[in-house]
Design an enzyme around this catalytic site. Structure first.
Site, PDB file in Angstrom:
ATOM      1  N   ASP A   1      71.542  73.747  64.832  1.00 41.01           N
ATOM      2  CA  ASP A   1      70.046  73.650  64.335  1.00 41.01           C
ATOM      3  C   ASP A   1      69.771  74.315  63.005  1.00 41.01           C
ATOM      4  O   ASP A   1      68.403  74.207  62.587  1.00 41.01           O
ATOM      5  CB  ASP A   1      69.424  74.042  65.697  1.00 41.01           C
TER       6      ASP A   1
ATOM      7  N   ARG B   1      69.374  75.056  55.785  1.00 37.01           N
ATOM      8  CA  ARG B   1      70.223  75.878  54.681  1.00 37.01           C
ATOM      9  C   ARG B   1      71.300  75.134  54.072  1.00 37.01           C
ATOM     10  O   ARG B   1      71.551  75.585  53.103  1.00 37.01           O
ATOM     11  CB  ARG B   1      70.133  77.182  55.261  1.00 37.01           C
TER      12      ARG B   1
ATOM     13  N   GLU C   1      70.219  73.636  60.068  1.00 38.23           N
ATOM     14  CA  GLU C   1      70.781  72.746  59.068  1.00 38.23           C
ATOM     15  C   GLU C   1      70.141  72.551  57.810  1.00 38.23           C
ATOM     16  O   GLU C   1      70.978  72.235  56.926  1.00 38.23           O
ATOM     17  CB  GLU C   1      70.817  71.243  60.100  1.00 38.23           C
TER      18      GLU C   1
ATOM     19  N   ASP D   1      64.821  66.307  63.172  1.00 39.53           N
ATOM     20  CA  ASP D   1      65.745  67.693  63.406  1.00 39.53           C
ATOM     21  C   ASP D   1      65.725  67.673  64.963  1.00 39.53           C
ATOM     22  O   ASP D   1      65.081  68.315  65.628  1.00 39.53           O
ATOM     23  CB  ASP D   1      65.198  68.778  62.811  1.00 39.53           C
TER      24      ASP D   1
ATOM     25  N   LYS E   1      67.863  70.796  70.404  1.00 36.76           N
ATOM     26  CA  LYS E   1      66.631  71.539  70.686  1.00 36.76           C
ATOM     27  C   LYS E   1      65.875  71.195  71.972  1.00 36.76           C
ATOM     28  O   LYS E   1      66.133  69.975  72.681  1.00 36.76           O
ATOM     29  CB  LYS E   1      65.572  71.329  69.698  1.00 36.76           C
TER      30      LYS E   1
ATOM     31  N   ASP F   1      60.116  67.779  59.774  1.00 38.23           N
ATOM     32  CA  ASP F   1      61.135  68.504  59.088  1.00 38.23           C
ATOM     33  C   ASP F   1      61.542  68.094  57.696  1.00 38.23           C
ATOM     34  O   ASP F   1      62.252  68.866  57.146  1.00 38.23           O
ATOM     35  CB  ASP F   1      62.262  68.767  59.895  1.00 38.23           C
TER      36      ASP F   1
ATOM     37  N   LYS G   1      63.475  70.073  51.584  1.00 38.12           N
ATOM     38  CA  LYS G   1      64.108  70.008  52.544  1.00 38.12           C
ATOM     39  C   LYS G   1      63.827  68.687  53.191  1.00 38.12           C
ATOM     40  O   LYS G   1      62.642  68.465  53.573  1.00 38.12           O
ATOM     41  CB  LYS G   1      63.948  71.009  53.926  1.00 38.12           C
TER      42      LYS G   1
END
Ligand code: BES
Ligand code: MN
Ligand code: ZN
Length: 461
Positions: free
Chosen positions: A312, A316, A314, A235, A242, A253, A230
């Site tokens: 959020d 996956r 994101e 993020d 967030k 992230d 990833k």
């Protein structure tokens, strides 16, 4: 990056004794009598991480002792020798009693090297410290390769997003590929849509820093392994923004990408007989008028449709397209690493890397390797009864089931939908050391790469 190699000039190396708790006499049985007298006079007991410098009449160091503690201490604390490195004066040392009870030379040597890691990109000075001769009986080149893979991971995570966007992550991947003669292809921006990576594009399109898919291939021989990491370079959460407290650490992230690149470095530097591929969807999950929205339905590369219930969730989404693409080439094993869920942190805290696999043999081998190399992992279930949680009303899949029960499991189940027939292992990692520990300063840290590297020969056909 600090100095992560063993000493090159070992001619005048000082003896360094490893002393288990209460084992002073045994540890020093081969040592000069003066050293024993000094250690006894100093009341050195071998407590974990305790260090003692023995000095001659002129005040110069002539030997050093480091306490290993007892078995309980060693179960609680990794890299005790590494933790003591900074307590030793500048100079070169060699382990004088490598057979010390309770000493694991691989761990000692690796911990020593990793304790030399510094994130000094933004600092003007860099100190010289104690160095170690590679102990006899270890594979020094392998340990050094592991240390530099880990250092790469840390550097990539520690670099703030202002200097580590998708383009800079690509540049780091290119530099690594070039160093080892690997091939690299990158699909960027609008081309992602033309090449059918719709979810990577959707997550990354709000940022002026274009989304991309990085694809490295290396090595013609042997079984084929594909690593997917990833690479969310920051993020924000997207439109489901967030709160500040949760956004604070989100430069990390891309920790999955950093970790698979570190592992790739270990594999390539040791010349493992593996056909390696690394896929990194690199994006910034940002906010703008172009952002994807809650309740949008995206059609993935694989054709499965996904209802967005939280922008959020994101990771996956970008991983799903990369995993589907990974499987198209028919590798023998696919492994994903991702800072995927806060739920994984709530469940196991910052030290343990939860992993998912349907193969009990792989799980057992990973657990064993993890214990051996002190890179702890913990198996979690692909719990089939929760599949219904990721099946919402109007699309094939829901990216963020309401309620949030079993958040790490439902995220893993989501990913598994995109890998149909290939053995698959997924790690939901944290990638961050919240407080300094031996050989691990506060900041970015690799998790699960060393365990996987150790186990790999048994996981591949
Ligand atoms: N990158 C985060 C997960 C994360 C948060 C990892 C904090 C480590 C520390 C991920 O993209 C995310 O935001 N996940 C959400 C998913 C939820 C909206 C279904 C989460 O875990 O809250
Ligand atoms: Mn997120
Ligand atoms: Zn994320």
């Amino acid at each position: 990056m600090g100095d992560l190699g063993f000493a090159s000039d070992t001619g005048a190396a000082l003896p360094l004794y490893l002393v288990p708790k209460g084992g002073l006499a045994d540890a020093l049985s081969g040592a000069d009598g003066g050293i024993s007298a000094w250690a006894e006079a100093a009341g050195f007991s071998g407590k974990a991480g305790e260090a003692l410098v023995v000095r001659g009449a002129d005040g110069a160091a002539t030997a050093a002792l480091v306490g290993l503690g007892d078995a309980t201490d060693r179960a609680r604390r990794r890299f005790v020798l590494g933790g003591a490195r900074a307590k030793l004066p500048k100079g070169t040392y060699h382990i004088a009693n490598p057979g010390a009870a309770g000493a694991d030379l691989d761990e000692a040597a690796l911990g020593w090297l990793l304790a030399g890691y510094r994130f000094d990109r933004y600092k003007s000075q860099n100190g010289v410290e104690a160095e170690l001769a590679a102990p006899d009986g270890i594979d020094a080149a392998r340990i050094a390769a592991i240390a530099s893979g880990e250092a790469l991971t840390r550097d990539l995570i520690n670099t703030p997003s202002s200097d580590m966007g998708p383009a800079e992550l690509e540049a780091a991947a290119r530099a690594l590929a070039e160093e080892f003669g690997a091939d690299i292809e990158v699909t960027t921006g609008q081309t992602l849509l033309e090449q059918n990576f719709p979810m990577i594009h959707a997550v990354g399109r709000a940022s002026p820093r274009e989304p991309r898919l990085i694809d490295i291939t290396w090595g013609g021989e042997g079984p084929r392994l594909t690593l997917v990491g990833k690479g969310v370079c920051f993020d924000t959460g997207g439109l489901n923004l967030k709160p500040g407290s949760s956004m604070g650490l989100m430069k990390k992230d891309m920790g999955g990408a950093a970790t698979v690149l570190g592992l790739a470095r270990m594999i390539m530097a040791t010349g493992a007989k593996i056909g390696l591929r690394v896929l990194i969807p690199a994006v910034e999950n940002s906010v703008s008028g172009a952002a994807f929205r809650p309740q949008d339905v995206l059609t993935s590369r694989k054709g499965l449709t996904v209802e967005i219930n939280n922008t959020d969730a994101e990771g996956r989404l970008v991983l799903a397209d990369a995993l589907a693409y990974a499987e198209e080439a028919g590798p023998d094993l696919i492994v994903s690493m991702a800072t995927l869920t806060g739920a994984a942190r709530v469940a196991v805290g910052p030290d343990l890397a939860p992993f998912y696999t349907d193969d009990d043999g792989h799980a057992a081998r990973l657990a064993e390797a993890a214990a051996q190399v002190r890179d702890p992992v913990w198996r979690m279930p692909f719990w089939a009864p929760y599949e219904t949680m990721i099946e919402p009303a109007i699309a094939d899949l829901d990216n963020a089931p309401s309620g949030g029960f079993a958040g790490s499991i439902t995220a893993a189940l989501f990913l598994r939908r995109f890998v149909e027939a290939t053995p698959y292992i997924h790690f939901d990692i944290f990638g961050w050391q919240p407080t300094a520990a031996p050989a691990r300063p506060k900041g970015g840290v690799g998790q699960s790469a060393r365990a996987l590297f150790e186990a790999l020969p048994d996981l591949l056909p």
